[in-house]
Scaffold this motif. Structure first.
Motif, PDB file in Angstrom:
ATOM      1  N   GLU A  86       0.837  -1.194   0.000  1.00 32.30           N
ATOM      2  CA  GLU A  86       0.000   0.000   0.000  1.00 32.30           C
ATOM      3  C   GLU A  86       0.871   1.244   0.000  1.00 32.30           C
ATOM      4  OE1 GLU A  86      -3.750   1.927   2.501  1.00 32.30           O
ATOM      5  OE2 GLU A  86      -2.943  -0.041   3.029  1.00 32.30           O
ATOM      6  N   HIS A  87       0.788   2.007  -1.086  1.00 34.89           N
ATOM      7  CA  HIS A  87       1.521   3.268  -1.173  1.00 34.89           C
ATOM      8  C   HIS A  87       0.747   4.358  -0.448  1.00 34.89           C
ATOM      9  CE1 HIS A  87       4.409   1.597  -3.961  1.00 34.89           C
ATOM     10  NE2 HIS A  87       3.428   1.139  -4.716  1.00 34.89           N
ATOM     11  N   ALA A  88       1.458   5.252   0.131  1.00 33.44           N
ATOM     12  CA  ALA A  88       0.820   6.316   0.911  1.00 33.44           C
ATOM     13  C   ALA A  88      -0.118   7.153   0.048  1.00 33.44           C
ATOM     14  CB  ALA A  88       1.896   7.208   1.543  1.00 33.44           C
ATOM     15  N   ALA A  89       0.324   7.446  -1.176  1.00 31.95           N
ATOM     16  CA  ALA A  89      -0.484   8.301  -2.059  1.00 31.95           C
ATOM     17  C   ALA A  89      -1.812   7.651  -2.412  1.00 31.95           C
ATOM     18  CB  ALA A  89       0.301   8.618  -3.335  1.00 31.95           C
ATOM     19  N   ALA A  90      -1.788   6.300  -2.504  1.00 32.72           N
ATOM     20  CA  ALA A  90      -3.002   5.592  -2.911  1.00 32.72           C
ATOM     21  C   ALA A  90      -4.090   5.668  -1.855  1.00 32.72           C
ATOM     22  CB  ALA A  90      -2.670   4.136  -3.215  1.00 32.72           C
ATOM     23  N   SER A  91      -3.690   5.800  -0.604  1.00 33.47           N
ATOM     24  CA  SER A  91      -4.670   5.823   0.474  1.00 33.47           C
ATOM     25  C   SER A  91      -5.105   7.233   0.852  1.00 33.47           C
ATOM     26  CB  SER A  91      -4.093   5.129   1.717  1.00 33.47           C
ATOM     27  OG  SER A  91      -2.920   5.789   2.152  1.00 33.47           O
ATOM     28  N   SER A  92      -4.501   8.235   0.231  1.00 32.24           N
ATOM     29  CA  SER A  92      -4.877   9.615   0.542  1.00 32.24           C
ATOM     30  C   SER A  92      -6.195   9.958  -0.149  1.00 32.24           C
ATOM     31  CB  SER A  92      -3.776  10.577   0.072  1.00 32.24           C
ATOM     32  OG  SER A  92      -3.589  10.463  -1.318  1.00 32.24           O
ATOM     33  N   PRO A  93      -6.912  10.979   0.343  1.00 35.28           N
ATOM     34  CA  PRO A  93      -8.193  11.355  -0.266  1.00 35.28           C
ATOM     35  C   PRO A  93      -8.020  11.771  -1.727  1.00 35.28           C
ATOM     36  CG  PRO A  93      -7.889  12.426   1.867  1.00 35.28           C
ATOM     37  CD  PRO A  93      -6.580  11.803   1.502  1.00 35.28           C
ATOM     38  N   MET A  94      -9.090  11.582  -2.514  1.00 32.33           N
ATOM     39  CA  MET A  94      -9.045  11.974  -3.931  1.00 32.33           C
ATOM     40  C   MET A  94      -8.786  13.469  -4.055  1.00 32.33           C
ATOM     41  SD  MET A  94     -11.984  11.579  -6.865  1.00 32.33           S
ATOM     42  CE  MET A  94     -11.772   9.813  -7.043  1.00 32.33           C
ATOM     43  N   GLU A  95      -7.940  13.822  -5.012  1.00 30.91           N
ATOM     44  CA  GLU A  95      -7.624  15.228  -5.232  1.00 30.91           C
ATOM     45  C   GLU A  95      -8.861  15.965  -5.724  1.00 30.91           C
ATOM     46  OE1 GLU A  95      -4.128  15.796  -7.580  1.00 30.91           O
ATOM     47  OE2 GLU A  95      -3.029  14.201  -6.554  1.00 30.91           O
ATOM     48  N   GLU A  96      -8.958  17.238  -5.342  1.00 28.07           N
ATOM     49  CA  GLU A  96     -10.168  18.018  -5.581  1.00 28.07           C
ATOM     50  C   GLU A  96     -10.510  18.138  -7.071  1.00 28.07           C
ATOM     51  OE1 GLU A  96     -12.601  19.408  -3.716  1.00 28.07           O
ATOM     52  OE2 GLU A  96     -11.704  18.226  -2.093  1.00 28.07           O
ATOM     53  N   ASP A  97      -9.476  18.270  -7.931  1.00 28.37           N
ATOM     54  CA  ASP A  97      -9.754  18.480  -9.350  1.00 28.37           C
ATOM     55  C   ASP A  97     -10.331  17.235 -10.029  1.00 28.37           C
ATOM     56  OD1 ASP A  97      -7.171  17.321  -8.967  1.00 28.37           O
ATOM     57  OD2 ASP A  97      -6.778  17.630 -11.099  1.00 28.37           O
ATOM     58  N   LEU A  98     -10.258  16.074  -9.341  1.00 27.23           N
ATOM     59  CA  LEU A  98     -10.819  14.844  -9.904  1.00 27.23           C
ATOM     60  C   LEU A  98     -12.240  14.569  -9.412  1.00 27.23           C
ATOM     61  CD1 LEU A  98      -7.742  12.440  -9.663  1.00 27.23           C
ATOM     62  CD2 LEU A  98      -8.610  13.617 -11.690  1.00 27.23           C
ATOM     63  N   LYS A  99     -12.643  15.275  -8.384  1.00 24.15           N
ATOM     64  CA  LYS A  99     -13.978  15.035  -7.830  1.00 24.15           C
ATOM     65  C   LYS A  99     -15.051  15.633  -8.730  1.00 24.15           C
ATOM     66  CE  LYS A  99     -12.728  14.718  -2.937  1.00 24.15           C
ATOM     67  NZ  LYS A  99     -12.922  15.294  -1.594  1.00 24.15           N
ATOM     68  N   GLU A 100     -16.142  14.896  -8.852  1.00 21.99           N
ATOM     69  CA  GLU A 100     -17.284  15.388  -9.620  1.00 21.99           C
ATOM     70  C   GLU A 100     -18.267  16.040  -8.673  1.00 21.99           C
ATOM     71  OE1 GLU A 100     -19.050  12.638 -12.362  1.00 21.99           O
ATOM     72  OE2 GLU A 100     -17.135  11.640 -12.751  1.00 21.99           O
ATOM     73  N   LYS A 101     -18.685  17.238  -9.054  1.00 20.55           N
ATOM     74  CA  LYS A 101     -19.634  17.970  -8.220  1.00 20.55           C
ATOM     75  C   LYS A 101     -20.931  18.161  -8.992  1.00 20.55           C
ATOM     76  CE  LYS A 101     -15.984  20.517  -5.813  1.00 20.55           C
ATOM     77  NZ  LYS A 101     -14.860  19.869  -6.521  1.00 20.55           N
ATOM     78  N   GLU A 102     -22.020  17.983  -8.302  1.00 18.43           N
ATOM     79  CA  GLU A 102     -23.321  18.186  -8.934  1.00 18.43           C
ATOM     80  C   GLU A 102     -23.477  19.646  -9.309  1.00 18.43           C
ATOM     81  OE1 GLU A 102     -28.068  17.319  -8.102  1.00 18.43           O
ATOM     82  OE2 GLU A 102     -26.543  16.623  -6.683  1.00 18.43           O
ATOM     83  N   VAL A 103     -23.851  19.887 -10.567  1.00 19.63           N
ATOM     84  CA  VAL A 103     -23.997  21.259 -11.051  1.00 19.63           C
ATOM     85  C   VAL A 103     -25.415  21.738 -10.777  1.00 19.63           C
ATOM     86  CG1 VAL A 103     -23.875  22.771 -13.056  1.00 19.63           C
ATOM     87  CG2 VAL A 103     -22.287  20.841 -12.850  1.00 19.63           C
TER      88      VAL A 103
END
Length: 469
Positions: A86-103
Motif C-alpha cells: 500500500e503506497h501512501a499516495a493511494a490511500s490519501s483522499p481523492m484530489e479536488e480536481d478529480l472530484k465530480e460535483k453536482e452542477v
C-alpha cells in the motif's frame, strides 16, 4: 484467539455479515496465524451467543472468497495470504480536481445545439412498444446479439431510411452502435493500412479529437458557400472525408447537388476512397421537403452513411447506425466476428415497434411543427431586441442556426458573462479545428440551438444575451 462482539439488535447488518466482516479484518491484519485452526461452528456460536447457522454462513462466505480453507472432518483453517502493498499516495483522499460535483442548473436557460425537447415525447406510446418488445423478443433479449445488432431492427431501419432519406441498402449493410464516435472507431479499424482523413472546418470537435487520439492523420478542410471546399479536398487528397452535407455542422449550409456530384466524382477517381456522410439532424426541415442523402446519389459505393436517433428521440437513447458499402461489410464481418455491440436490445426492439406502428413518424411530424414554431419565435425575438447588431444565417433546417453579433467583448469575456447570466450557449470558436482566421473585429459568431428552450423562456433568454453583449 478470536475475540469480538456482535450487535444482535442491529437493523443495518445481519449477524452473519458482522461475523464475516470481523473475521475478515482479523485475517487481513494477520491477527490469526497461517494454518491456525478456527473454532468449530458450534464453539464460535456459543462464544458469540448466536445461532450456528449465522456462524456457518460467515464461514462459508470466507471459504468462497479464499480467506480460509477446510479439511474434511477436521474443520476450518487460516489460508496463507500475502500482505497488501500500500503506497501512501493511494490511500490519501481523492484530489479536488478529480472530484465530480453536482452542477446546480436552477435558473439556467439553454440555447445549446446539443439538447432536445422531451416535453412532447410520447412516453406512453414508447412504453407500449417496450411491452411489445418484452412480450415478443424474450429469446432475443436473453441471447448475445450478433456484431451488427438484431436483424429485425436493421430491417426496420433500412425501410425507414429508404423511405425518408432515399438511402439504398440492405439490412445486412447496417451496423448498429451506441453513437457516432463508437461507429467511427470501428470504421477506422477496417483500414489496417495508413489512412488520412479530411474533416470540415469548422466542424465536429469531438470527431476531430477522436481521430487524433487514434493517431489518424486528419486535415481540417475549409468551407465555401456550397459546403466543404473542393479545391482544398483535391489539394489534400485524403482517403476518407467526414462531412455533414444535409445541414453542415455548425454553419448550417445545405450542400447543393452540384457540389454533391463533384464530391462523388472525386471519390470515384481512386479506389479505396470513402465519404462518411453524417446525417445527424436531417429529419428536421422547415418549409420544404427533406433533401435526399448523399448516399442516395452514390453510384460506386463510396459513401458510408451514418445516422442517429439522438436528435429525434433524445441524446440519452444512444442508438446510432452506419450503412457500409459491401467491400467494407466483408472486412467488418471478418474483423468483428467476435464483437458484442454496446447497444441495448430492449431499446432496439422497442424502437422497432415504435417505427413499425407509425408512432415514430407521427412523433417526428409533431416535433417538426413544434421546432419550427420555436425557431420562428426565437429568430423574431432576436431581431426585435438586437436589431442591426445581429445577423442570422437563416437556413430552415436542423435544430440550430448560426448568428453573428456585434460586440466589443472577447470570446473569453463573452463566455464568462454568459455563465454569470446563466445562459448556456456556444461560440463558433469552439468548433474551429485549426488556427483559422479569427472573427472579424467587433463580432462573435454563435451556434444557437432552440430545441431545449421553452417558448415562454425565449424573451428572457434574448434579454440575457443582450446583457452579455
Amino acid at each position: 484467539m478470536i475475540f469480538f462482539t456482535i450487535d444482535k439488535d442491529s437493523r443495518h447488518e445481519h449477524v452473519y455479515q458482522q461475523i464475516y466482516k470481523k473475521l475478515k479484518t482479523q485475517l487481513l491484519e494477520k491477527r490469526l496465524q497461517v494454518n491456525e485452526k478456527l473454532p468449530s461452528k458450534r464453539q464460535l456460536a456459543e462464544q458469540l451467543q448466536v445461532s450456528v447457522n449465522s456462524v456457518s454462513s460467515a464461514y462459508e462466505q470466507l471459504l468462497a472468497e479464499g480467506y480460509i480453507y477446510t479439511i474434511e472432518r477436521s474443520g476450518y483453517y487460516v489460508e496463507s495470504l500475502d500482505q497488501f502493498i500500500e503506497h501512501a499516495a493511494a490511500s490519501s483522499p481523492m484530489e479536488e480536481d478529480l472530484k465530480e460535483k453536482e452542477v446546480d442548473r436552477s435558473g439556467w436557460l439553454s440555447l445549446s445545439h446539443m439538447s432536445s425537447d422531451l416535453s412532447g415525447f410520447p412516453f406512453k406510446e414508447w412504453a407500449s412498444c417496450q411491452r411489445s418488445a418484452l412480450a415478443h423478443h424474450k429469446t432475443d433479449i436473453a441471447e448475445v446479439p450478433g456484431p451488427q445488432g438484431p436483424y429485425k431492427v436493421r430491417e426496420t431501419i433500412a425501410r425507414l431510411i429508404s423511405r425518408t432519406r432515399g438511402v439504398r441498402c440492405e439490412p445486412e449493410q447496417i451496423v448498429l452502435g451506441s453513437g457516432t464516435q463508437a461507429l467511427l472507431q470501428q470504421f477506422v479499424s477496417l483500414h489496417p493500412e495508413h489512412i488520412r482523413f479530411g474533416i470540415e472546418n469548422p466542424g465536429y470537435t469531438r470527431v476531430y479529437k477522436l481521430l487524433r487520439q487514434l493517431n489518424i492523420e486528419t486535415a481540417p478542410i475549409g468551407l465555401d458557400e456550397k459546403g466543404i471546399h473542393m479545391g482544398e479536398v483535391k489539394k489534400i487528397s485524403p482517403d476518407t472525408l467526414f462531412i455533414t452535407p444535409s445541414h453542415q455542422f455548425p454553419t448550417g449550409t445545405i450542400m447543393p447537388i452540384s457540389r454533391r456530384i463533384e464530391l462523388l466524382n472525386w471519390a470515384a477517381l481512386k479506389e479505396g476512397r470513402y465519404i462518411i456522410e453524417d446525417d445527424y439532424d436531417s429529419e428536421f426541415k422547415y418549409g420544404t421537403d427533406n433533401i435526399p442523402s448523399l448516399q442516395s446519389l452514390d453510384r460506386n459505393q463510396n459513401v458510408v452513411y451514418m445516422g442517429t436517433f439522438s436528435k429525434t428521440l433524445g441524446p440519452g437513447f444512444r442508438i446510432s447506425y452506419m450503412v457500409l458499402p459491401e467491400t467494407l461489410l466483408r472486412r467488418y464481418r471478418t474483423i468483428y466476428d467476435h464483437w458484442i455491440p454496446g447497444t441495448d436490445a430492449i431499446s432496439l426492439f422497442t424502437l422497432h415497434y415504435f417505427i413499425e406502428t407509425g408512432m415514430y413518424e407521427r412523433h417526428l411530424k409533431r416535433m417538426n411543427h413544434r421546432y419550427e414554431e420555436k425557431r420562428t419565435l426565437l429568430i423574431t425575438e432576436l431581431h426585435r431586441v438586437l436589431g442591426s447588431r445581429i445577423h442570422i444565417r437563416d437556413i430552415p433546417a436542423g435544430l440550430h442556426f448560426l448568428a453573428e453579433i456585434q460586440t466589443e467583448k472577447s470570446v473569453e469575456e463573452f463566455q464568462n458573462r454568459a455563465r454569470k447570466e446563466k445562459l448556456e450557449l456556444y461560440m463558433l470558436e469552439r468548433f474551429k479545428l485549426s488556427e483559422a482566421a479569427d472573427e472579424k473585429p467587433g463580432h462573435i459568431s454563435l451556434v444557437i440551438g432552440f430545441a431545449a428552450i421553452d417558448e415562454k423562456d425565449i424573451p428572457e433568454a434574448v434579454t440575457r444575451l443582450k446583457k452579455i453583449m
